[in-house]
Design a protein around this motif. Structure first.
Motif, PDB file in Angstrom:
ATOM      1  N   PRO A  12       0.814  -1.222   0.000  1.00  0.00           N
ATOM      2  CA  PRO A  12       0.000   0.000   0.000  1.00  0.00           C
ATOM      3  C   PRO A  12       0.842   1.264   0.000  1.00  0.00           C
ATOM      4  N   VAL A  13       0.304   2.302  -0.605  1.00  0.00           N
ATOM      5  CA  VAL A  13       0.912   3.629  -0.553  1.00  0.00           C
ATOM      6  C   VAL A  13       0.260   4.372   0.603  1.00  0.00           C
ATOM      7  N   PRO A  14       0.994   4.677   1.660  1.00  0.00           N
ATOM      8  CA  PRO A  14       0.375   5.277   2.841  1.00  0.00           C
ATOM      9  C   PRO A  14      -0.017   6.729   2.616  1.00  0.00           C
ATOM     10  N   ASP A  15      -1.004   7.172   3.370  1.00  0.00           N
ATOM     11  CA  ASP A  15      -1.426   8.569   3.364  1.00  0.00           C
ATOM     12  C   ASP A  15      -0.489   9.346   4.287  1.00  0.00           C
ATOM     13  N   LEU A  16       0.404  10.135   3.696  1.00  0.00           N
ATOM     14  CA  LEU A  16       1.375  10.896   4.484  1.00  0.00           C
ATOM     15  C   LEU A  16       0.981  12.358   4.639  1.00  0.00           C
ATOM     16  N   SER A  17      -0.287  12.656   4.361  1.00  0.00           N
ATOM     17  CA  SER A  17      -0.765  14.014   4.625  1.00  0.00           C
ATOM     18  C   SER A  17      -0.764  14.261   6.128  1.00  0.00           C
ATOM     19  N   GLU A  18      -0.769  15.520   6.511  1.00  0.00           N
ATOM     20  CA  GLU A  18      -0.805  15.844   7.943  1.00  0.00           C
ATOM     21  C   GLU A  18      -2.037  15.242   8.603  1.00  0.00           C
ATOM     22  N   GLU A  19      -3.173  15.263   7.879  1.00  0.00           N
ATOM     23  CA  GLU A  19      -4.412  14.725   8.434  1.00  0.00           C
ATOM     24  C   GLU A  19      -4.329  13.209   8.581  1.00  0.00           C
ATOM     25  N   GLY A  20      -3.746  12.544   7.563  1.00  0.00           N
ATOM     26  CA  GLY A  20      -3.625  11.097   7.631  1.00  0.00           C
ATOM     27  C   GLY A  20      -2.732  10.638   8.770  1.00  0.00           C
ATOM     28  N   LEU A  21      -1.599  11.295   8.945  1.00  0.00           N
ATOM     29  CA  LEU A  21      -0.696  10.935  10.031  1.00  0.00           C
ATOM     30  C   LEU A  21      -1.299  11.279  11.391  1.00  0.00           C
ATOM     31  N   ALA A  22      -2.024  12.384  11.465  1.00  0.00           N
ATOM     32  CA  ALA A  22      -2.657  12.776  12.731  1.00  0.00           C
ATOM     33  C   ALA A  22      -3.691  11.744  13.169  1.00  0.00           C
ATOM     34  N   ALA A  23      -4.385  11.137  12.208  1.00  0.00           N
ATOM     35  CA  ALA A  23      -5.377  10.122  12.546  1.00  0.00           C
ATOM     36  C   ALA A  23      -4.711   8.905  13.180  1.00  0.00           C
ATOM     37  N   VAL A  24      -3.551   8.508  12.657  1.00  0.00           N
ATOM     38  CA  VAL A  24      -2.832   7.379  13.241  1.00  0.00           C
ATOM     39  C   VAL A  24      -2.305   7.757  14.627  1.00  0.00           C
ATOM     40  N   THR A  25      -1.795   8.976  14.759  1.00  0.00           N
ATOM     41  CA  THR A  25      -1.333   9.449  16.068  1.00  0.00           C
ATOM     42  C   THR A  25      -2.438   9.321  17.103  1.00  0.00           C
ATOM     43  N   ALA A  26      -3.635   9.784  16.766  1.00  0.00           N
ATOM     44  CA  ALA A  26      -4.761   9.760  17.701  1.00  0.00           C
ATOM     45  C   ALA A  26      -5.132   8.330  18.068  1.00  0.00           C
ATOM     46  N   GLU A  27      -5.099   7.415  17.081  1.00  0.00           N
ATOM     47  CA  GLU A  27      -5.456   6.023  17.371  1.00  0.00           C
ATOM     48  C   GLU A  27      -4.441   5.397  18.324  1.00  0.00           C
ATOM     49  N   LEU A  28      -3.163   5.646  18.102  1.00  0.00           N
ATOM     50  CA  LEU A  28      -2.147   5.107  18.998  1.00  0.00           C
ATOM     51  C   LEU A  28      -2.245   5.714  20.394  1.00  0.00           C
TER      52      LEU A  28
END
Length: 396
Positions: A12-28
């Motif tokens: 997969p090509v990951p979503d490296l937008s600020e919003e995409g990374l922020a969503a992973v941050t919040a989940e962790l």
């Protein structure tokens, strides 16, 4: 279809937008405290990173991966470190392995193809298992006591390793060992890494990890007892032209900036927690949020300045490399030291300003402080980096 095409696995090509990374941050961040308390393998966080396609972000394009740059890899690890630094450390080690394969292609083709097929299906964690109870960190010098003995059709690996981050969550170990070969030079044996699937017979774990920080990283000891491996499992680390072995971890490189990046994330988390607390805390004697006082605003500015310094050193160094500027490469170890100093100071500043509330486990500050202090143990450590830089400077 060519042999290369057969080895490619579409990742997969990951979503490296600020919003995409922020969503992973919040989940962790939602499970970080739970895993810090329990010390269990952070399976929810690892699954989140896998689903986001971040564990394979550094797989080279020629192998079917997105092949993100060292700078984007650092962005990923800042985001993960802000959410859960234990998960970020597991990811950093895996991403560094893929970066190494992208640069050197040292893994056997069939084995690496197997890794990528598995990575497409499930989280596939990899780590270089190097430290030993007696020797300590390899970057300090010396040769491993762990031995790979030549057999008729391959190798037999035996030894004990310390600080094997990932524990039983690992899918593959990359084990630092000395080769014992019938035709080898006993005075200058070959040294290298062996690629070891984690489910082989002869591998056992000793639960030694009872640490101040990164408690969910599962950095236990591991024992290898005559683990049988094929002949191509050994990847030699070449000696210098003078015949002397120099460990590659003794000096920082671009790929090693993943470790300081995750601690920049920890400092970001501490800054965000400081802002939240300052806005919500309304002492009765003051009658308004402490965020409105000059003292707390000054402290917030100091935290922001320290974090800005760390981020500028991190991303500035990687941007210079991308631009083709290599003059600062001998100073990368020093830059890691300065990033570490900045992120530790940022979190300590927040804790010092808030007093008791920052030291209670009801608030996240004490966890951020414990975690950020671990930045100092990643090689090369400050004293070694400073000594090397001083020697280089004074003996030109």
């Amino acid at each position: 279809m060519t042999a290369l095409d057969e080895r490619r696995t579409a990742l997969p090509v990951p979503d490296l937008s600020e919003e995409g990374l922020a969503a992973v941050t919040a989940e962790l961040a939602g499970t970080a405290q739970h895993y810090d308390r329990s010390g269990a393998i952070p399976v929810a966080g690892i699954d989140a990173v896998h689903r986001a396609g971040l564990l394979t972000a550094t797989v080279a394009e020629r192998f079917g991966g997105p092949g993100v740059s060292a700078r984007d890899a650092a962005r990923i690890l800042v985001a993960l470190g802000e959410g859960d630094p234990s998960v970020a450390l597991l990811a950093a080690n895996t991403l560094a392995t893929h970066q190494g394969q992208a640069a050197a292609g040292s893994w056997p083709a069939a084995r690496y193809a197997e890794v990528l097929r598995r990575s497409a299906r499930e989280p596939t964690l990899i780590n270089a298992i190097r430290a030993e109870p007696e020797l300590g960190a390899p970057a300090r010098g010396g040769l491993p006591a762990t031995v790979a003995r030549r057999t008729g059709d391959g190798w037999s690996l035996s030894g004990r390793k310390a600080y094997a981050t990932g524990g039983t969550a690992l899918a593959y170990h990359v084990v630092w060992a000395t080769a014992d070969e019938p035709d080898g030079d006993p005075e200058a044996p070959r040294v290298g890494h062996l690629i070891v699937p984690a489910d082989l017979p002869g591998i056992s774990w000793i639960d030694t990890w009872d640490h101040l920080g990164l408690r969910a990283s599962n950095t236990h000891d591991v024992v290898y007892d005559d683990v049988a491996l094929p002949a191509d499992a050994f990847v030699e680390i070449p000696r210098g032209a003078d015949g002397v072995y120099r460990d590659p971890a003794a000096a920082a490189g671009p790929a090693s900036f993943g470790h300081p990046a995750l601690y920049v994330g920890v400092a970001r988390a501490a800054r965000a927690a400081f802002v939240r607390y300052a806005r919500e805390r309304v002492p009765a004697a003051l009658g308004r949020p402490i965020a409105e006082t000059e003292r707390i605003r000054t402290v917030a500015g100091e935290i922001d300045a320290l974090l800005a310094q760390a981020e500028t050193l991190l991303f500035g160094a990687l941007l210079r490399i991308e631009a083709g500027d290599t003059a600062h490469l001998p100073q990368l170890s020093l830059l890691k030291v300065q990033i570490a100093r900045s992120v530790v100071a940022a979190v300590e500043t927040a804790v010092a300003a808030l007093g008791n509330p920052a030291l209670t486990r009801h608030q996240p500050f004490e966890r951020h402080l414990r975690d950020v202090l671990c930045v100092r143990v990643h090689p090369p450590q400050a004293d070694a980096a400073l000594l090397d830089a001083g020697r280089r400077l004074l003996t030109r």
